[in-house]
Design an enzyme around this catalytic site. Structure first.
Site, PDB file in Angstrom:
ATOM      1  N   ASP A 119       1.962   5.166  -0.097  1.00  0.00           N
ATOM      2  CA  ASP A 119       1.448   6.329   0.622  1.00  0.00           C
ATOM      3  C   ASP A 119       1.734   7.589  -0.192  1.00  0.00           C
ATOM      4  O   ASP A 119       2.760   8.243  -0.025  1.00  0.00           O
ATOM      5  CB  ASP A 119       2.139   6.409   1.995  1.00  0.00           C
ATOM      6  CG  ASP A 119       1.378   7.310   2.950  1.00  0.00           C
ATOM      7  OD1 ASP A 119       0.318   7.819   2.558  1.00  0.00           O
ATOM      8  OD2 ASP A 119       1.845   7.499   4.088  1.00  0.00           O
ATOM      9  N   LYS A 144       0.864  -1.179   0.000  1.00  0.00           N
ATOM     10  CA  LYS A 144       0.000   0.000   0.000  1.00  0.00           C
ATOM     11  C   LYS A 144       0.899   1.226   0.000  1.00  0.00           C
ATOM     12  O   LYS A 144       1.530   1.552   1.002  1.00  0.00           O
ATOM     13  CB  LYS A 144      -0.925   0.012   1.221  1.00  0.00           C
ATOM     14  CG  LYS A 144      -1.922   1.171   1.171  1.00  0.00           C
ATOM     15  CD  LYS A 144      -2.811   1.218   2.393  1.00  0.00           C
ATOM     16  CE  LYS A 144      -3.882   2.287   2.214  1.00  0.00           C
ATOM     17  NZ  LYS A 144      -3.356   3.604   1.878  1.00  0.00           N
TER      18      LYS A 144
END
Length: 838
Positions: free
Chosen positions: A244, A242
């Site tokens: 950022d 994931k």
């Protein structure tokens, strides 16, 4: 049906679907289009009387006579639709990717020698059309037979036993020929195109191929993720980092790139290095990825990205994880693994370190999550390997599991500074909840002198004299309110019990996200991946709930399993449970799905029921005995019920604290062989009458065929009182609409009419709960509506277990305040009596 219905549903300024089209004299054509909308299905179309008569076939046509394929009749389509291929944009009716699976001509099996169209229309009207098909895939004799006792648009497509019939057939097995045929044509193209792009172009014949070229759309809406609470392992899943940063779409055509955010903000001037890098790609492409800045340990931080334009510190990278378009081909309908395989070759061919392919691992999400935790990533993403790309949709095919709690918030004001700080003390934060602005705390951490200066300048034009909150907000220093236009990102420790952020730290402004999309993001306790397991045990409300036969198909035609139904209910539990709390429930059990036998159960076998299940003994006048009713106040009980086979959830209208006095008066509109527009007409007449009495009412779809109108009465009146008033309203509206409505319960007396059922207003009667699934084709859901949605465009099929959560994320529970409304029926009854004596 006519083309007016087709045109009503479409915005031709946004979709490239044809609006008209006249048939060519000669043989009558058919076309079958593979349509990947919210659910994959095949559109079966026959040219009759100048238009394309159309049916949606969830499992696709079959050449096996043993397969009786469900075909749901839909609106007529124009003749020119026979050639339509492409992507219907998100937000439009039927949004998704369409391509031609088969086409050809057809004849009537038993022609009368006269008018083809008249005979075909006669057979369709009789519910039994027999044809001979001459296509590339579909050949020989078929019958279209209308089903009895089902919804009026339900048909079966059945292959006759002839020389073309086969013993086994799956429509999806017949798409690879497209790859083979186009592969021969593309030998001279680049490595990537030669190797794999053939998967998305169409074969016209064995000797002649034609490539369907699609222009790159102006805007592509990114597919979104859903937050879940914990990592998991699973076949059919892949797991990615994931990142950022800023989500960004890169559209590259003839070496000119457009880089833009979720809310269509251009990034071209902000990140010219990324633009320059993608413009080197030797193909016309549309990429989906994340713009990030990496530190010297290879980690991405949103705050570092925020500072990059001024400090230049860190390594700017565009990490790409999906490919939506390649050289004239829309790829959304391909599986994720197919798209990523193509993407990997595109990026490898580019060989530029500014653009990075987002790699993944298969199956092992738990160990990948532990790696992410050790390396201090923000979290991981889980994606179904066979998932199509659903533009703008937040479903359960893409999930995110966070390590660091981060949340978008709206800046609603700022406090006066104290001590050495200047201009801004703390930011006052809020977000939309049920379309109202909710205060979620204030944030002073993460603000430095440079950040404060930039924020202060950005906030000055937004200063407002009034607070955006309806509630009073307590602050330590005077507040300057601003219009809630700026979105910021904060990290925080946890959500408090009263819905505030604990210890929020400002990370930066989010100019890539629109303010209206900022809402609380809470992790779901259920991971949707586990539905592939035959058995599973979930811990819900500190209780172990054993779930069995999870792969059993409850909707065979739609291929929806028991496990998927349980996952749906748990995903909407926070919205649904307030409508079930402390109400006795009648269990309607379908142990073998919607096509198997069902039965009602009111009396629980307490010896076989877990001790933590709440029940209440109620005296039954019919038997003179007590009946142990189940009461569902939490997720554990909800999962337990559905595991018993309760496809639908049916609560009483009254609660345990006042069983003889209902919370609602109900009018149930049940059509009998009559068009749904008359249900809408009846509902609006009832609303008008209720409005004249100053009665506040609510409406929802039944999820079956009709509508339910609820009048909150606050447990102040007996069932007798609510039933008498409901009967008065029903009979009055029946007098206004005698040709289309009935108040007679016997089905024979209400044929081709809308039955206004007022008898549900009796103790022990139940009505499907808001958000309850129904045992009907399409896995429809009983959905609360705004009254303005009750119009000619409304369809029961608009709401199902696949799209309901997306709607709830956008609108919240439209009935969240229904308990606070308490209509005074005595006042209304007195007014009625007064008018009667006048």
């Amino acid at each position: 049906m006519s083309l007016s219905e087709y045109k009503k549903k479409r915005n031709f300024t946004e979709t490239t679907e044809p609006a008209t089209g006249k048939p060519v004299a000669g043989k009558h054509i058919f076309v079958v289009q593979r349509h990947h909308a919210s659910r994959l299905h095949y559109d079966f179309r026959l040219e009759v009387n100048g238009v394309l008569k159309s049916w949606a076939i969830p499992k696709g046509p079959s050449m096996n006579p043993a397969d009786k394929r469900l075909a749901m009749e839909v609106e007529d389509h124009p003749y020119d639709y026979k050639d339509f291929e492409g992507t219907i944009p998100a937000g439009n009716y039927g949004a998704g990717t369409v391509y031609i699976w088969d086409k050809g001509t057809f004849e009537l099996m038993n022609p009368d020698g006269k008018s083809f169209d008249k005979e075909a229309l006669r057979e369709l009207k009789s519910g039994d059309l027999k044809i001979v098909m001459k296509g590339k895939k579909l050949k020989g004799e078929f019958a279209l037979v209308k089903m009895k006792g089902r919804e009026e648009n339900a048909w079966l497509l059945i292959k006759h036993k002839d020389k073309y019939a086969v013993d086994e057939y799956n429509s999806e097995d017949y798409t690879p020929e497209r790859i083979k045929a186009q592969g021969e044509k593309n030998k001279a193209t680049t490595k990537v195109a030669k190797k794999k792009v053939t998967a998305v172009v169409r074969s016209e014949s064995k000797n002649k191929t034609a490539r369907a070229v699609h222009r790159i759309k102006k805007v592509y809406k990114p597919m979104l993720t859903t937050l879940v609470s914990e990592p998991f392992d699973g076949d059919g899943w892949l797991f990615e980092t994931k990142w950022d940063g800023y989500r960004a779409i890169a559209s590259v055509e003839k070496h000119k790139a457009t880089l833009y955010s979720r809310n269509e903000k251009s990034f071209n001037n902000d990140y010219p290095a990324v633009v320059a890098a993608v413009e080197k790609i030797s193909h016309n492409v549309v990429l989906d990825g994340e713009i990030i800045v990496l530190d010297n340990k290879g980690r991405s931080h949103f705050q570092t990205l925020q500072n990059y334009r001024t400090t230049g510190k860190g390594k700017l990278v565009y990490v790409v994880f999906d490919l939506l378009h390649l050289d004239g081909n829309e790829l959304q309908h391909l599986s994720l693994l197919e798209r990523k395989s193509l993407l990997k070759d595109v990026i490898a061919e580019l060989n530029d370190k500014t653009i990075r392919f987002s790699s993944h691992v298969l199956k092992k999400g738990t160990s990948f999550f532990e790696k992410a935790r050790k390396q201090q990533w923000e979290g991981i993403i889980a994606k179904k390997t066979d998932s199509v790309y659903e533009e703008g949709r937040r479903g359960m095919s893409w999930l995110k599991i966070k390590i660091v709690n981060e949340q978008e918030a709206l800046i609603c004001g700022y406090t006066a500074p104290r001590g050495s700080r200047k201009q801004i003390g703390a930011l006052v934060l809020g977000m939309y909840e049920n379309k109202k602005m909710k205060y979620i705390g204030h944030c002073g951490g993460g603000l430095n002198e440079a950040t404060i200066g930039e924020l202060y300048n950005r906030l000055q034009p937004l200063i407002s004299k009034t607070s955006p909150f309806s509630e009073k907000v307590a602050t330590n220093m005077p507040v300057t309110w601003v219009k809630p236009k700026l979105v910021c990102e904060v990290k925080f420790q946890e959500w408090t019990g009263d819905g505030h952020l604990r210890q929020p730290v400002f990370l930066g402004l989010r100019e890539d996200k629109p303010a209206k999309e900022v809402h609380p993001e809470t992790a779901k306790k259920i991971n949707m991946a586990t539905t592939i397991e035959k058995e599973r045990t979930l811990t819900l409300n500190s209780k172990k709930v054993s779930l069995t036969n999870q792969t059993k198909l409850y909707w065979p035609d739609e291929q929806i399993s028991k496990g998927q139904l349980i996952d749906y209910y748990l995903s909407v539990a926070k919205y649904m449970l307030p409508h079930l709390k402390d109400r006795p429930l009648s269990l309607h059990r379908f142990p073998n799905g919607i096509k198997g036998p069902s039965f009602y159960q009111k009396d629980l076998d307490l010896e076989q029921t877990p001790a933590w299940i709440k029940s209440v003994p109620l005296h039954a006048d019919s038997t003179g005995k007590d009946v142990d009713y189940l009461v569902c106040n939490n997720e554990a009980t909800l999962a337990y019920m559905v595991n018993l086979g309760c496809i639908e959830i049916n609560p009483w209208l009254s609660r345990l604290s006042s069983l003889d006095k209902p919370d609602f008066m109900i009018l149930d509109l049940d059509p009998e062989d009559i068009d749904f527009k008359y249900v809408v007409e009846t509902a609006l007449h009832i609303k008008n009458m209720l409005d004249n009495f100053n009665i506040t009412s609510f409406c929802k779809t039944s999820g079956s065929t009709g509508l339910h109108i609820y009048v909150p009465v606050g447990a102040k009146h007996s069932y007798d009182t609510t039933r008498l008033l409901a009967e008065y309203i029903a009979r009055h509206v029946n007098e206004e609409l005698p040709k289309s409505t009935s108040v007679v319960r016997a089905k024979s007396a209400r044929n081709k009419k809308v039955y206004i059922d007022f008898l549900q207003n009796s103790k022990g009667q139940t009505v499907a709960s808001p958000y309850s699934a129904r045992p009907k084709p399409g896995a429809t859901v009983s959905m609360p509506l705004l009254w303005e949605e009750v119009n000619e465009k409304l369809r029961i099929s608009d709401f199902n277990i696949h799209n309901s959560l997306e709607r709830l994320n956008e609108t919240g529970d439209l009935w969240h305040d229904i308990k606070s409304i308490k209509n005074d029926l005595r006042k209304v009854i007195r007014e009625i009596e007064s008018n009667a004596h006048a």
